[in-house]
Motif scaffolding. Sequence first.
Motif, PDB file in Angstrom:
ATOM      1  N   LEU A  92     -11.420  -8.020   0.172  1.00  0.00           N
ATOM      2  CA  LEU A  92     -10.376  -7.020   0.401  1.00  0.00           C
ATOM      3  C   LEU A  92      -9.082  -7.435  -0.292  1.00  0.00           C
ATOM      4  CD1 LEU A  92     -10.939  -6.335   4.206  1.00  0.00           C
ATOM      5  CD2 LEU A  92     -11.674  -4.926   2.283  1.00  0.00           C
ATOM      6  N   VAL A  93      -8.744  -8.711  -0.184  1.00  0.00           N
ATOM      7  CA  VAL A  93      -7.526  -9.228  -0.815  1.00  0.00           C
ATOM      8  C   VAL A  93      -7.613  -9.060  -2.332  1.00  0.00           C
ATOM      9  CG1 VAL A  93      -6.171 -11.322  -1.245  1.00  0.00           C
ATOM     10  CG2 VAL A  93      -6.983 -10.810   1.070  1.00  0.00           C
ATOM     11  N   GLU A  94      -8.793  -9.304  -2.903  1.00  0.00           N
ATOM     12  CA  GLU A  94      -8.974  -9.147  -4.352  1.00  0.00           C
ATOM     13  C   GLU A  94      -8.634  -7.725  -4.796  1.00  0.00           C
ATOM     14  OE1 GLU A  94     -12.519  -9.241  -7.733  1.00  0.00           O
ATOM     15  OE2 GLU A  94     -12.986  -9.859  -5.686  1.00  0.00           O
ATOM     16  N   ILE A  95      -9.116  -6.745  -4.067  1.00  0.00           N
ATOM     17  CA  ILE A  95      -8.855  -5.349  -4.427  1.00  0.00           C
ATOM     18  C   ILE A  95      -7.379  -5.023  -4.242  1.00  0.00           C
ATOM     19  CG2 ILE A  95      -9.406  -2.930  -3.934  1.00  0.00           C
ATOM     20  CD1 ILE A  95     -11.716  -4.640  -5.191  1.00  0.00           C
ATOM     21  N   ARG A  96      -6.812  -5.440  -3.118  1.00  0.00           N
ATOM     22  CA  ARG A  96      -5.390  -5.179  -2.880  1.00  0.00           C
ATOM     23  C   ARG A  96      -4.534  -5.816  -3.963  1.00  0.00           C
ATOM     24  NH1 ARG A  96      -2.757  -8.295   1.586  1.00  0.00           N
ATOM     25  NH2 ARG A  96      -2.918  -9.765  -0.119  1.00  0.00           N
ATOM     26  N   ASP A  97      -4.805  -7.073  -4.294  1.00  0.00           N
ATOM     27  CA  ASP A  97      -4.013  -7.760  -5.310  1.00  0.00           C
ATOM     28  C   ASP A  97      -4.141  -7.094  -6.674  1.00  0.00           C
ATOM     29  OD1 ASP A  97      -3.203  -9.503  -3.344  1.00  0.00           O
ATOM     30  OD2 ASP A  97      -4.388 -11.201  -4.078  1.00  0.00           O
ATOM     31  N   TYR A  98      -5.333  -6.634  -7.001  1.00  0.00           N
ATOM     32  CA  TYR A  98      -5.527  -5.924  -8.266  1.00  0.00           C
ATOM     33  C   TYR A  98      -4.652  -4.666  -8.303  1.00  0.00           C
ATOM     34  CZ  TYR A  98      -7.661  -3.210 -11.979  1.00  0.00           C
ATOM     35  OH  TYR A  98      -7.849  -2.462 -13.121  1.00  0.00           O
ATOM     36  N   LEU A  99      -4.681  -3.910  -7.222  1.00  0.00           N
ATOM     37  CA  LEU A  99      -3.898  -2.671  -7.172  1.00  0.00           C
ATOM     38  C   LEU A  99      -2.408  -2.947  -7.212  1.00  0.00           C
ATOM     39  CD1 LEU A  99      -6.018  -0.716  -4.582  1.00  0.00           C
ATOM     40  CD2 LEU A  99      -5.746  -0.155  -7.007  1.00  0.00           C
ATOM     41  N   VAL A 100      -1.955  -3.966  -6.523  1.00  0.00           N
ATOM     42  CA  VAL A 100      -0.535  -4.318  -6.530  1.00  0.00           C
ATOM     43  C   VAL A 100      -0.111  -4.718  -7.938  1.00  0.00           C
ATOM     44  CG1 VAL A 100       1.149  -6.016  -5.687  1.00  0.00           C
ATOM     45  CG2 VAL A 100      -0.402  -4.896  -4.086  1.00  0.00           C
ATOM     46  N   THR A 101      -0.968  -5.446  -8.641  1.00  0.00           N
ATOM     47  CA  THR A 101      -0.679  -5.817 -10.020  1.00  0.00           C
ATOM     48  C   THR A 101      -0.575  -4.565 -10.887  1.00  0.00           C
ATOM     49  OG1 THR A 101      -1.803  -7.935  -9.771  1.00  0.00           O
ATOM     50  CG2 THR A 101      -1.494  -7.145 -12.020  1.00  0.00           C
ATOM     51  N   GLU A 102      -1.452  -3.611 -10.660  1.00  0.00           N
ATOM     52  CA  GLU A 102      -1.400  -2.341 -11.399  1.00  0.00           C
ATOM     53  C   GLU A 102      -0.082  -1.607 -11.139  1.00  0.00           C
ATOM     54  OE1 GLU A 102      -3.572  -0.841 -13.729  1.00  0.00           O
ATOM     55  OE2 GLU A 102      -4.222  -2.921 -13.720  1.00  0.00           O
ATOM     56  N   LEU A 103       0.412  -1.675  -9.915  1.00  0.00           N
ATOM     57  CA  LEU A 103       1.685  -1.029  -9.593  1.00  0.00           C
ATOM     58  C   LEU A 103       2.832  -1.663 -10.353  1.00  0.00           C
ATOM     59  CD1 LEU A 103       1.342  -0.534  -5.750  1.00  0.00           C
ATOM     60  CD2 LEU A 103       1.487   1.261  -7.474  1.00  0.00           C
ATOM     61  N   VAL A 104       2.796  -2.972 -10.482  1.00  0.00           N
ATOM     62  CA  VAL A 104       3.861  -3.684 -11.193  1.00  0.00           C
ATOM     63  C   VAL A 104       3.834  -3.347 -12.678  1.00  0.00           C
ATOM     64  CG1 VAL A 104       4.678  -5.993 -11.875  1.00  0.00           C
ATOM     65  CG2 VAL A 104       3.942  -5.559  -9.522  1.00  0.00           C
ATOM     66  N   VAL A 105       2.632  -3.246 -13.233  1.00  0.00           N
ATOM     67  CA  VAL A 105       2.483  -2.954 -14.660  1.00  0.00           C
ATOM     68  C   VAL A 105       2.947  -1.539 -14.983  1.00  0.00           C
ATOM     69  CG1 VAL A 105       0.772  -2.656 -16.522  1.00  0.00           C
ATOM     70  CG2 VAL A 105       0.645  -4.624 -14.997  1.00  0.00           C
ATOM     71  N   HIS A 106       2.654  -0.622 -14.076  1.00  0.00           N
ATOM     72  CA  HIS A 106       3.025   0.783 -14.332  1.00  0.00           C
ATOM     73  C   HIS A 106       4.398   0.998 -13.809  1.00  0.00           C
ATOM     74  CE1 HIS A 106      -1.406   1.048 -14.684  1.00  0.00           C
ATOM     75  NE2 HIS A 106      -1.053   1.837 -15.683  1.00  0.00           N
TER      76      HIS A 106
END
Length: 84
Positions: free
Chosen positions: A70-84
């Motif tokens: 779950l943390v892996e998915i959340r962290d991936y999405l949070v990283t995507e938010l920072v990039v966009h």
Amino acid sequence: HTWACWKTGYIGPIDRDLRARMAILMGIHKALRTLFAEPARGYKWIRQPSVAFGAHSALAIMVRGEITDLVEIRDYLVTELVVH
């Protein structure tokens, strides 16, 4: 407690592990709602295979049962938010 118990209306005590999982899932939900203005696009994303997850869907990773998944998915999405 199980989902079946919750559907009957009995919630009971929520242990530390379950609280953590619920918080992570809420983070995933929030990130998806932020990344995708249309909820259907977020639902589609979570089910489709992704190179980022070794050709598995985010949902397939999440249902493996480990909190770290779950943390892996959340962290991936949070990283995507920072990039966009």
